[in-house]
Enzyme design. Sequence first.
Site, PDB file in Angstrom:
ATOM      1  N   CYS A 124      37.152 -10.459 -31.748  1.00 61.59           N
ATOM      2  CA  CYS A 124      37.600 -11.846 -31.828  1.00 61.59           C
ATOM      3  C   CYS A 124      37.601 -12.286 -33.288  1.00 61.59           C
ATOM      4  O   CYS A 124      36.763 -13.079 -33.730  1.00 61.59           O
ATOM      5  CB  CYS A 124      36.685 -12.725 -30.981  1.00 61.59           C
ATOM      6  SG  CYS A 124      37.318 -14.398 -30.740  1.00 61.59           S
ATOM      7  N   PRO A 134      29.235  14.268 -54.720  1.00 57.83           N
ATOM      8  CA  PRO A 134      30.347  13.946 -53.813  1.00 57.83           C
ATOM      9  C   PRO A 134      29.854  13.597 -52.418  1.00 57.83           C
ATOM     10  O   PRO A 134      28.948  14.237 -51.891  1.00 57.83           O
ATOM     11  CB  PRO A 134      31.152  15.259 -53.790  1.00 57.83           C
ATOM     12  CG  PRO A 134      30.112  16.317 -54.036  1.00 57.83           C
ATOM     13  CD  PRO A 134      29.117  15.699 -54.986  1.00 57.83           C
TER      14      PRO A 134
END
Length: 460
Positions: free
Chosen positions: A388, A318
């Site tokens: 951007c 995990p």
Amino acid sequence: MRAHEAGALHGDFGQGPTWLRTPADVNELMAPLWPRTATKDAAGVLRVGGRDVASLAQEFGTPAYVLDEEDFRGRCRDFKTGFAGADVYYAGKAFLCRAIVRILVEEEMNLDVCSGGELATALAAGMDPARIALHGNNKSVRELNRAVEAGVGRIVVDSFDEIERLSAIARERGVRPRVMIRVTVGVEAHTHEFIATAHEDQKFGFSLAGGKAFEAARLILEQGTLELRGLHSHIGSQIFDTSGFEVSARRILTLQERIRTELGVDLPELDLGGGFGIAYTSQDTPSPAGDLAERMFKIVADECRGLGIAQPHLSVEPGRAIVGPSTFTLYEVGTVKPLDGLRTYVSVDGGMSDNIRTALYDASYSATLASRASQAEPILARVVGKHCEAGDVVVKDEFLPADVRPGDLIAVPGTGAYCRSMASNYNHVPRPPVVAVRDGQARVIVRRETEDDLLALDVG
């Protein structure tokens, strides 16, 4: 609550339930999405680990990843307790730094790394090499040499080229490294195409259906330079249904039975990987570690009984399930831009450079107003970044108070896994710090990058 899951207030999203329209709903926290110590106080300010986010923002700035150390430790313990009798390897690729390694050492966890850099971090922080596993589909000779020299506990081999490289290193050094074979079992996990890792058409492992996995086992056993400990399978990420693990276990144990029958070797170990899902939205229903363990132990026991073979020692990996829910990202709102009939765009001071998963995987996240309570009605909002790029979206759709404004703090939960690990300097934006909180104390475990850091690598 996600807009596309419960209905929204505007446009094409349909008519939402009336309870979603109350201010109280957007002020509350949905517990499964947040670190275990996270609460909101009477003023509506988010608190975690005994600290409020307003003071954290003032001390450390925004954006910042905020890690609840007690939550992280608790999830480590949950997996160790649930998988008692098995080995639990924390998957370092989810998020790794020296402070995390030291916590893993204190919690007596094992560690899975998949690059030379992750291995260097683990060793620098004092992890016992015997508790380290090295993954990767294209390990370099340098990485393999370092792993062998350090004495890592196991290397998960991924190709015939790698077997050849590692065997040459073993002969040269006069050692016999422990290895596992990564097997591609052909299971299509219920996950995004780019993070499903066990179907045939992908880069990882030896094909089971094509006979390559058996051939790899035969080659390793015949050469005798490597110690073959067992088989390894990893079927994907963000998985909620254990049926994929059941199919994977059945197929990989059938291979194990064939190796015993035809090659005369009982392999003592089996690794079923990780990929356990977490809650990013109200629609995600992850299972507790103990429930996962119970089902996976039963799957392996049933399959071994049916095949008439001894049950191998199990291990799991995990990563997201431990660090994912332990961390949220704290942002400051910069601009608010309503689009009539559609939604309101809430721009924050981070974005895709600190969380690429929304753009890369179409991942869904939630958000909350973290610095105050609001009595304003909920509106449908999209939390976006400052980059951007039109795809610079952090949270695709979320209900936020209609009076959300510049200067507010927004918190996005479930960002502990892969967000910092995959962070970039797109648009030359420095990466945020990671701040660990516990018992009212906060400390930087990964500092904020500066413009000087960016320029230090620019030798032009």
